[in-house]
Design an enzyme around this catalytic site. Structure first.
Site, PDB file in Angstrom:
ATOM      1  N   LYS A 243       0.842  -0.946  -0.098  1.00 18.86           N
ATOM      2  CA  LYS A 243      -0.012   0.017   0.007  1.00 18.86           C
ATOM      3  C   LYS A 243       0.930   1.253   0.111  1.00 18.86           C
ATOM      4  O   LYS A 243       1.775   1.467   0.796  1.00 18.86           O
ATOM      5  CB  LYS A 243      -0.832  -0.109   1.324  1.00 18.86           C
ATOM      6  CG  LYS A 243      -2.032   1.157   1.325  1.00 18.86           C
ATOM      7  CD  LYS A 243      -2.870   1.126   2.512  1.00 18.86           C
ATOM      8  CE  LYS A 243      -3.726   2.384   2.854  1.00 18.86           C
ATOM      9  NZ  LYS A 243      -4.601   2.105   3.668  1.00 18.86           N
TER      10      LYS A 243
ATOM     11  N   GLU B 275       7.675  -6.539   0.919  1.00 18.51           N
ATOM     12  CA  GLU B 275       6.427  -6.354   1.614  1.00 18.51           C
ATOM     13  C   GLU B 275       5.508  -7.639   1.657  1.00 18.51           C
ATOM     14  O   GLU B 275       4.980  -8.234   2.429  1.00 18.51           O
ATOM     15  CB  GLU B 275       5.711  -4.874   1.419  1.00 18.51           C
ATOM     16  CG  GLU B 275       6.238  -3.790   1.949  1.00 18.51           C
ATOM     17  CD  GLU B 275       5.935  -3.960   3.585  1.00 18.51           C
ATOM     18  OE1 GLU B 275       5.242  -4.953   4.170  1.00 18.51           O
ATOM     19  OE2 GLU B 275       6.096  -2.789   4.306  1.00 18.51           O
TER      20      GLU B 275
ATOM     21  N   LYS C 195      -2.347  -1.546  -3.908  1.00 20.59           N
ATOM     22  CA  LYS C 195      -3.093  -0.335  -3.594  1.00 20.59           C
ATOM     23  C   LYS C 195      -2.266   0.887  -3.895  1.00 20.59           C
ATOM     24  O   LYS C 195      -1.032   0.963  -3.018  1.00 20.59           O
ATOM     25  CB  LYS C 195      -3.958  -0.539  -2.484  1.00 20.59           C
ATOM     26  CG  LYS C 195      -4.602   0.701  -2.158  1.00 20.59           C
ATOM     27  CD  LYS C 195      -5.291   0.498  -0.503  1.00 20.59           C
ATOM     28  CE  LYS C 195      -6.356   1.750  -0.435  1.00 20.59           C
ATOM     29  NZ  LYS C 195      -6.651   1.567   0.957  1.00 20.59           N
TER      30      LYS C 195
ATOM     31  N   TYR D  75     -15.291   0.730  -6.628  1.00 20.11           N
ATOM     32  CA  TYR D  75     -16.517   1.322  -6.571  1.00 20.11           C
ATOM     33  C   TYR D  75     -17.083   1.536  -7.862  1.00 20.11           C
ATOM     34  O   TYR D  75     -18.518   1.660  -7.728  1.00 20.11           O
ATOM     35  CB  TYR D  75     -16.155   2.980  -6.237  1.00 20.11           C
ATOM     36  CG  TYR D  75     -15.359   3.212  -5.113  1.00 20.11           C
ATOM     37  CD1 TYR D  75     -16.099   2.905  -3.791  1.00 20.11           C
ATOM     38  CD2 TYR D  75     -13.864   3.596  -5.031  1.00 20.11           C
ATOM     39  CE1 TYR D  75     -15.263   3.206  -2.592  1.00 20.11           C
ATOM     40  CE2 TYR D  75     -13.049   3.381  -3.961  1.00 20.11           C
ATOM     41  CZ  TYR D  75     -13.768   3.267  -2.691  1.00 20.11           C
ATOM     42  OH  TYR D  75     -13.086   3.608  -1.585  1.00 20.11           O
TER      43      TYR D  75
HETATM   44  C1  PBG Z   1      -7.410   3.020   5.573  1.00 20.18           C
HETATM   45  C2  PBG Z   1      -7.924   2.961   4.066  1.00 20.18           C
HETATM   46  C3  PBG Z   1      -7.669   4.062   3.171  1.00 20.18           C
HETATM   47  C4  PBG Z   1      -8.270   3.485   1.921  1.00 20.18           C
HETATM   48  C5  PBG Z   1      -8.573   2.182   2.115  1.00 20.18           C
HETATM   49  N1  PBG Z   1      -8.497   2.101   3.661  1.00 20.18           N
HETATM   50  C6  PBG Z   1      -7.200   5.560   3.307  1.00 20.18           C
HETATM   51  C7  PBG Z   1      -5.739   5.654   3.691  1.00 20.18           C
HETATM   52  O1  PBG Z   1      -4.952   4.698   3.838  1.00 20.18           O
HETATM   53  O2  PBG Z   1      -5.782   6.917   3.815  1.00 20.18           O
HETATM   54  C8  PBG Z   1      -8.418   4.180   0.768  1.00 20.18           C
HETATM   55  C9  PBG Z   1      -9.377   3.551  -0.169  1.00 20.18           C
HETATM   56  C10 PBG Z   1      -9.717   4.552  -1.389  1.00 20.18           C
HETATM   57  O3  PBG Z   1      -8.947   5.574  -1.493  1.00 20.18           O
HETATM   58  O4  PBG Z   1     -10.596   4.125  -2.128  1.00 20.18           O
HETATM   59  N2  PBG Z   1      -6.227   3.054   5.933  1.00 20.18           N
END
Ligand code: PBG
Length: 325
Positions: free
Chosen positions: A195, A233, A248, A313
Site C-alpha cells: 500500500k 513487503e 493499492k 467503486y
Molecule cells: C484506511 C484506508 C484507506 C483506504 C482504504 N483503507 C485510506 C488511507 O490509507 O488513507 C483508501 C481507499 C480509497 O482511496 O478508495 N487506512
C-alpha cells in the site's frame, strides 16, 4: 512468420474472431464492492467527489448490499464511520461499534454474501492516523495489538474475511495468531500488503473522515517510487500467513501487480481507489471521455496486469454493463 505471409489483422476482422482470441475477460466474480457504513436512520449521503457512492445508515446499506448480491458480485468490503473518535480509536474494536453492528446485520440478512472488513484505526482515531501515537509518530507494536483486537471483534460479529490496511509491521502475523487462538483459524486474511502513500486516497478520506490531523502517512505507507520494496513487503506477508495479497492503488501500480503475479502464487487483489474513481467520473461529467468504455478498459487493464480480484467503486455499474453487453 513474416509479413506479407503473416498478418495479425486476420484475427481482428470481426467481433466473433475478436471474442475468440480475447485473453482477459471481466466477470462479476472478479469484484469486491466497498461500502461506507454510518450511524443514524434513513441516512444516505452522496460523497461529493465520488458520485454514486454513499455514506449510509445500516438499512440503506443492507438494501444496496442486496443489490450487489443480486448482480452476482460475491463480496463487499466495509468501512465504518464511528459516532465518536478518540486517541486509541476504541470504536474500531468495540463489540457494538459501527462495523460490528453492520456486519451482524448484513450476515443475518444475506448469509451468502462474503463480508470483508477493512481493519484500520484511521477512521476511528481523533488524530486520523492508522495507529496510536507515541512521541509524535505512530507506534507500531501498540497499534498492532489494537488492530488484532479489531480484527477479532469483526470476526466475532460475523465477518468472513479481514483486510488490514494500516501498514504496521507484523500485523498479519498478530491477527493470524489472535484469530487462531479464538477458534477462527478458518477465517482468511486479505493483506493490504503493498500500500503506497498515495494522493489517490483523497476522496476516500472525505468519505471516511479519516484524513490525518497532522503530518502524513509516509512513515508507514510505502514510497510510490519503490518497486523492489513491494516484493519484500508482499513476501513478508506470505511468511506471516496472509491468504490473499493486495496492491493499492491500482492504475499507477500495474507493474507492481505484474511483479507479484509472476513471483508469488497467492490470490492477488488490486484496489481501484477513490481518486481513480473520481478522476473518471469528473472527466466523464465534463464530456471529455466515454465513461463506460474507459471504465471497462481500466478494469480490464488491472486484471490483465495480474489481479484476480478488483476492489472497485465501479463494481456495480461495471457488472451491469457486462451483463447487458
Ligand atoms: C484506511 C484506508 C484507506 C483506504 C482504504 N483503507 C485510506 C488511507 O490509507 O488513507 C483508501 C481507499 C480509497 O482511496 O478508495 N487506512
Amino acid at each position: 512468420m513474416f509479413f506479407p505471409a503473416y498478418r495479425p489483422r486476420r484475427l481482428r476482422r470481426n467481433a466473433s474472431l475478436r471474442r475468440m482470441i480475447r485473453e482477459t475477460a471481466l466477470s462479476a466474480n472478479d469484484f469486491i464492492y466497498p461500502m461506507f457504513s454510518a450511524h443514524g436512520h434513513n441516512l444516505r449521503r452522496e460523497i461529493p467527489s465520488m458520485p454514486g457512492i454513499f455514506q449510509q445508515s445500516i438499512e440503506h446499506l443492507l438494501e444496496e448490499a442486496r443489490e450487489v448480491q443480486d448482480l452476482g458480485i460475491p463480496a463487499v468490503m466495509l468501512f465504518g464511520l464511528p459516532e465518536r473518535k478518540d486517541a486509541e480509536g476504541s470504536d474500531a474494536y468495540a463489540g457494538d461499534g459501527i462495523i460490528q453492528r453492520t456486519v451482524a446485520t448484513l450476515k443475518s440478512a444475506l448469509p451468502e454474501l462474503t463480508v470483508i472488513t477493512d481493519v484500520c484505526l484511521c477512521e476511528y482515531t481523533d488524530h486520523g492516523h492508522c495507529g496510536v501515537i507515541e512521541n509524535g509518530d505512530v507506534d507500531n507494536d501498540a497499534s498492532v495489538a489494537l488492530l488484532a483486537a479489531s480484527a477479532l471483534s469483526h470476526v466475532r460479529a460475523g465477518a468472513d474475511m479481514v483486510a488490514p490496511s494500516d501498514m504496521m509491521d507484523g500485523r498479519v502475523a498478530a491477527i493470524r495468531e489472535t484469530l487462531d487462538a479464538n477458534d477462527f483459524s478458518h477465517i482468511p486474511i486479505m493483506s493490504y500488503a503493498v500500500k503506497y502513500a498515495s494522493g489517490f486516497y483523497g476522496p476516500f478520506r472525505e468519505a471516511a473522515g479519516s484524513a490525518p490531523r497532522f503530518g502524513d502517512r509516509r512513515s508507514y505507507q510505502m514510497d510510490p517510487a519503490n518497486r523492489r520494496e513491494a516484493l519484500r513487503e508482499a513476501t513478508l506477508d506470505v511468511q506471516e500467513c496472509a491468504d490473499l495479497l493486495m496492491v493499492k492503488p491500482a492504475m499507477a501500480y500495474l507493474d507492481i501487480l505484474r511483479d507479484l503475479r509472476d513471483r508469488l502464487d497467492l490470490p492477488l487483489a488490486a484496489y481501484n481507489v477513490s481518486g481513480e474513481y473520481a478522476m473518471l467520473k469528473a472527466a466523464a461529467a465534463n464530456g471529455w471521455i466515454d465513461h463506460d468504455r474507459v471504465m471497462l478498459e481500466l478494469l480490464t487493464g488491472i486484471k490483465r496486469a495480474g489481479a484476480d480480484l478488483i476492489i472497485s467503486y465501479h463494481a456495480k455499474e461495471a457488472v451491469r454493463l457486462l451483463q447487458t453487453g
